[in-house]
Scaffold this motif. Structure first.
Motif, mmCIF file in Angstrom:
data_model
loop_
_atom_site.group_PDB
_atom_site.id
_atom_site.type_symbol
_atom_site.label_atom_id
_atom_site.label_comp_id
_atom_site.label_asym_id
_atom_site.label_seq_id
_atom_site.Cartn_x
_atom_site.Cartn_y
_atom_site.Cartn_z
ATOM 1 N N GLY A 18 0.728 -1.149 -0.146
ATOM 2 C CA GLY A 18 -0.024 -0.067 -0.119
ATOM 3 C C GLY A 18 0.836 1.336 0.011
ATOM 4 N N TYR A 20 -0.490 4.558 0.922
ATOM 5 C CA TYR A 20 -0.931 5.497 1.798
ATOM 6 C C TYR A 20 0.159 6.086 2.577
ATOM 7 C CZ TYR A 20 -3.805 7.644 5.381
ATOM 8 O OH TYR A 20 -4.442 8.335 6.470
ATOM 9 N N ASP A 43 -1.983 -1.043 -3.965
ATOM 10 C CA ASP A 43 -3.063 -0.259 -3.717
ATOM 11 C C ASP A 43 -2.707 1.165 -3.310
ATOM 12 O OD1 ASP A 43 -5.924 -0.979 -2.020
ATOM 13 O OD2 ASP A 43 -4.661 0.669 -0.835
ATOM 14 N N SER A 138 -15.059 -0.286 0.933
ATOM 15 C CA SER A 138 -14.054 -0.262 1.845
ATOM 16 C C SER A 138 -14.413 0.500 3.110
ATOM 17 C CB SER A 138 -12.920 0.514 1.415
ATOM 18 O OG SER A 138 -11.723 0.553 2.456
ATOM 19 N N ASN A 139 -14.141 -0.180 4.405
ATOM 20 C CA ASN A 139 -14.523 0.604 5.638
ATOM 21 C C ASN A 139 -16.059 0.296 5.849
ATOM 22 O OD1 ASN A 139 -12.027 1.575 6.626
ATOM 23 N ND2 ASN A 139 -12.092 2.710 4.814
ATOM 24 N N GLN A 160 -12.373 -3.957 2.084
ATOM 25 C CA GLN A 160 -10.982 -3.498 2.417
ATOM 26 C C GLN A 160 -11.261 -2.779 4.022
ATOM 27 O OE1 GLN A 160 -7.834 -0.466 1.599
ATOM 28 N NE2 GLN A 160 -7.874 -1.793 -0.054
ATOM 29 N N ALA A 187 -3.635 -1.504 7.194
ATOM 30 C CA ALA A 187 -2.963 -1.180 8.548
ATOM 31 C C ALA A 187 -2.922 -2.576 8.954
ATOM 32 C CB ALA A 187 -3.545 -0.326 9.272
ATOM 33 N N PHE A 189 -0.278 -3.903 10.637
ATOM 34 C CA PHE A 189 0.570 -3.559 11.808
ATOM 35 C C PHE A 189 0.119 -2.539 12.670
ATOM 36 C CE2 PHE A 189 3.876 -4.291 8.126
ATOM 37 C CZ PHE A 189 4.024 -5.346 8.425
ATOM 38 N N GLU A 191 -0.127 0.479 12.016
ATOM 39 C CA GLU A 191 0.642 1.334 11.648
ATOM 40 C C GLU A 191 1.881 1.642 13.172
ATOM 41 O OE1 GLU A 191 -1.082 5.025 10.730
ATOM 42 O OE2 GLU A 191 -1.902 4.290 8.834
ATOM 43 N N LYS A 231 2.561 -1.404 4.016
ATOM 44 C CA LYS A 231 3.303 -0.463 3.611
ATOM 45 C C LYS A 231 4.609 -0.278 4.241
ATOM 46 C CE LYS A 231 4.438 3.989 4.578
ATOM 47 N NZ LYS A 231 5.363 4.730 5.529
ATOM 48 N N SER A 232 5.724 -0.081 3.354
ATOM 49 C CA SER A 232 7.119 0.437 3.983
ATOM 50 C C SER A 232 7.755 1.102 2.669
ATOM 51 C CB SER A 232 7.800 -0.839 4.269
ATOM 52 O OG SER A 232 9.231 -0.317 4.921
ATOM 53 N N VAL A 233 8.386 2.110 3.142
ATOM 54 C CA VAL A 233 9.222 2.772 2.236
ATOM 55 C C VAL A 233 10.638 2.124 2.238
ATOM 56 C CG1 VAL A 233 7.846 4.940 2.293
ATOM 57 C CG2 VAL A 233 9.900 4.590 3.949
ATOM 58 N N ARG A 234 10.833 1.282 2.943
ATOM 59 C CA ARG A 234 12.388 0.772 3.005
ATOM 60 C C ARG A 234 12.409 -0.468 2.303
ATOM 61 N NH1 ARG A 234 14.051 2.571 9.340
ATOM 62 N NH2 ARG A 234 11.864 4.195 9.248
ATOM 63 N N ARG A 237 12.697 -3.476 4.228
ATOM 64 C CA ARG A 237 11.459 -4.111 5.218
ATOM 65 C C ARG A 237 10.355 -4.662 4.237
ATOM 66 N NH1 ARG A 237 10.189 0.794 9.410
ATOM 67 N NH2 ARG A 237 11.584 0.297 10.949
ATOM 68 N N GLU A 240 11.543 -8.146 3.917
ATOM 69 C CA GLU A 240 11.177 -8.714 5.319
ATOM 70 C C GLU A 240 9.564 -9.233 5.143
ATOM 71 O OE1 GLU A 240 11.990 -6.640 8.619
ATOM 72 O OE2 GLU A 240 10.128 -7.431 9.635
ATOM 73 N N ASN A 241 8.691 -8.347 4.626
ATOM 74 C CA ASN A 241 7.322 -8.325 4.989
ATOM 75 C C ASN A 241 6.944 -9.526 3.850
ATOM 76 O OD1 ASN A 241 7.201 -6.518 6.878
ATOM 77 N ND2 ASN A 241 6.718 -4.828 5.711
HETATM 78 N N1 LIG Z 1 -9.156 1.924 3.072
HETATM 79 C C1 LIG Z 1 -8.481 2.391 4.035
HETATM 80 O O1 LIG Z 1 -9.483 3.343 4.578
HETATM 81 C C2 LIG Z 1 -7.155 2.278 4.450
HETATM 82 C C3 LIG Z 1 -6.546 2.924 5.497
HETATM 83 C C4 LIG Z 1 -5.200 2.832 5.850
HETATM 84 C C5 LIG Z 1 -4.529 2.090 4.963
HETATM 85 N N2 LIG Z 1 -4.814 1.427 3.797
HETATM 86 C C6 LIG Z 1 -4.337 0.885 2.768
HETATM 87 O O2 LIG Z 1 -3.427 0.015 3.710
HETATM 88 C C7 LIG Z 1 -2.102 -0.057 3.514
HETATM 89 C C8 LIG Z 1 -1.028 -0.457 4.532
HETATM 90 O O3 LIG Z 1 -1.762 0.443 5.874
HETATM 91 P P1 LIG Z 1 -0.837 1.430 6.527
HETATM 92 O O4 LIG Z 1 0.115 1.920 5.605
HETATM 93 O O5 LIG Z 1 -1.788 2.578 7.096
HETATM 94 O O6 LIG Z 1 -0.165 0.880 7.735
HETATM 95 P P2 LIG Z 1 0.774 -0.553 8.134
HETATM 96 O O7 LIG Z 1 1.016 -1.140 6.838
HETATM 97 O O8 LIG Z 1 0.152 -0.954 9.237
HETATM 98 O O9 LIG Z 1 1.868 0.353 8.870
HETATM 99 C C9 LIG Z 1 2.896 1.129 8.003
HETATM 100 C C10 LIG Z 1 4.026 1.365 9.045
HETATM 101 O O10 LIG Z 1 4.712 0.027 9.693
HETATM 102 C C11 LIG Z 1 6.054 0.424 9.280
HETATM 103 N N3 LIG Z 1 6.541 -0.925 9.012
HETATM 104 C C12 LIG Z 1 6.342 -1.668 7.971
HETATM 105 N N4 LIG Z 1 6.794 -2.836 7.726
HETATM 106 C C13 LIG Z 1 7.557 -2.852 9.104
HETATM 107 C C14 LIG Z 1 8.526 -3.818 9.430
HETATM 108 N N5 LIG Z 1 8.389 -4.926 9.062
HETATM 109 N N6 LIG Z 1 9.032 -3.320 10.841
HETATM 110 C C15 LIG Z 1 8.864 -2.276 11.594
HETATM 111 N N7 LIG Z 1 8.022 -1.353 10.768
HETATM 112 C C16 LIG Z 1 7.510 -1.543 9.633
HETATM 113 C C17 LIG Z 1 6.004 1.539 8.220
HETATM 114 O O11 LIG Z 1 7.312 2.302 8.512
HETATM 115 P P3 LIG Z 1 8.470 2.375 7.157
HETATM 116 O O12 LIG Z 1 7.595 2.934 5.859
HETATM 117 O O13 LIG Z 1 9.248 3.517 7.437
HETATM 118 O O14 LIG Z 1 9.198 1.115 6.907
HETATM 119 C C18 LIG Z 1 5.027 2.240 8.528
HETATM 120 O O15 LIG Z 1 5.320 3.339 9.431
HETATM 121 C C19 LIG Z 1 -1.881 1.504 3.188
HETATM 122 O O16 LIG Z 1 -0.751 1.787 2.517
HETATM 123 C C20 LIG Z 1 -3.187 1.564 2.014
HETATM 124 O O17 LIG Z 1 -2.754 0.991 0.927
HETATM 125 C C21 LIG Z 1 -6.483 1.622 3.552
#
Ligand SMILES: NC(=O)c1ccc[n+]([C@@H]2O[C@H](COP(=O)([O-])OP(=O)(O)OC[C@H]3O[C@@H](n4cnc5c(N)ncnc54)[C@H](OP(=O)(O)O)[C@@H]3O)[C@@H](O)[C@H]2O)c1
Length: 288
Positions: A18, A20, A43, A138-139, A160, A187, A189, A191, A231-234, A237, A240-241
């Motif tokens: 993702g 976001y 996504d 979604s939601n 979603q 999300a 994780f 976040e 999601k990760s910009v690294r 990671r 790893e994921n």
């Molecule tokens: N439909 C909706 O309303 C909705 C809402 C929210 C999200 N989404 C979708 O879901 C995707 C994922 O959700 P999200 O981005 O909100 O949150 P997430 O994936 O739960 O968490 C992302 C966070 O975790 C860190 N991270 C990722 N992998 C890691 C690892 N292996 N170890 C430690 N830290 C790690 C990332 O940091 P770094 O980037 O610095 O690695 C980032 O700060 C979004 O990008 C989006 O596409 C949809």
């Protein structure tokens, strides 16, 4: 990569990436790196403001022959003020144009607000016209999903929703299975909220398999049959994921993870008045 078959026969990867909250000037590179790492499900959303950059990362990867368009599964979503039917049709076309794509694999109604029935008519039409292969929501909470399935001829392929160890949504998943609507976790994780990446229970489970907390969480979602977006910009990671298909959590591990369930969103409740106020305010700021 494990594959999930949706209720219209379309197949999608179970684990995705993702974009976001990825800054605009990092999105192209992040998407490119994610594809290079092996992600095929991507996504984005109109409201993320980075559809263009996501498309640029995709096109770069295709140009460099890392992947073909057909191997990718690309998702976008329309936001609240884009729900009236005509506006939704324009928004789908805008997503395609700005991303430089002939079709999207999945298009979602991002939030359960606005003219969701008008938006659905537009999505169904876009699906019939071949502009999108799968459509969804979604939601939507389970009750709203059931109403939506009941009142439409075409049912969503996906809902979603937030799912993570703090908000496990076992009953919601069962209801979605009953209505044959695939659940996709955002999300996974949370976040990092509630110190997810330091949690001793998840860490202990990971140690047994030489896996990290992130890998345990994503593996848990895979074993539940849920599509998950991380999601990760690294790049390290990202790698790893996605490295979660060589181990299996035991029944005991899953029981321990079940104890972490707070049965409450780590973010917000879509029905809470203050949250709806926040969305209405955000809409005024970003969409008008
Ligand atoms: N439909 C909706 O309303 C909705 C809402 C929210 C999200 N989404 C979708 O879901 C995707 C994922 O959700 P999200 O981005 O909100 O949150 P997430 O994936 O739960 O968490 C992302 C966070 O975790 C860190 N991270 C990722 N992998 C890691 C690892 N292996 N170890 C430690 N830290 C790690 C990332 O940091 P770094 O980037 O610095 O690695 C980032 O700060 C979004 O990008 C989006 O596409 C949809």
């Amino acid at each position: 990569m494990q594959i999930i078959k949706l209720n219209n026969g379309v197949e999608m990867p179970q684990l995705g990436f993702g974009v976001y909250q990825i800054p605009l000037d990092e999105t192209e590179e992040a998407v490119y790196q994610a594809i290079k790492t092996g992600y095929r499900l991507l996504d984005t959303a109109s409201v993320y403001g980075n559809e263009k950059e996501t498309g640029e990362g995709i096109r770069r990867a295709i140009k460099e022959k890392l992947v073909t368009r057909e191997e990718l599964f690309i998702t976008s979503k329309l936001f609240i003020l884009q729900t009236p039917e005509e506006k939704a049709t324009e928004t789908i076309q805008y997503s395609l144009d700005v991303m430089g794509l002939e079709y999207l694999d999945l298009y979602l109604i991002h939030q359960p607000y606005g003219d969701i029935y008008g938006a659905w008519r537009a999505l169904v039409k876009a699906q019939k016209n071949g502009k999108v292969r799968a459509i969804g929501i979604s939601n939507f909470k389970s009750a709203k999903m059931i109403e939506f399935v009941g009142l439409n001829d075409v049912k969503p392929q996906i809902n979603q929703i937030e799912i993570n160890p703090w908000y496990q949504r076992m009953e919601d998943q069962q209801l979605h299975e009953k209505y044959d609507v695939q659940v996709e976790a955002w999300a996974p994780f949370a976040e990092g909220r509630h110190e997810l990446f330091e949690n001793p229970i998840l860490s202990e489970i990971g140690l047994k398999y030489e896996k990290t907390i992130g890998q345990v969480v994503l593996r848990w979602l895979m074993q539940r049959g849920i599509v998950a977006l991380a999601k990760s910009v690294r790049p390290e990671r990202m790698a790893e994921n996605i490295n979660i298909f060589d181990f299996e959590l035991s029944k005991e591990d899953i029981e321990k993870i079940a104890e972490l369930d707070m049965k409450k969103s780590a973010f917000f409740d879509h029905d809470a008045p203050e949250q709806v106020e926040w969305f209405m305010q955000r809409m005024l700021e970003t969409e008008k």
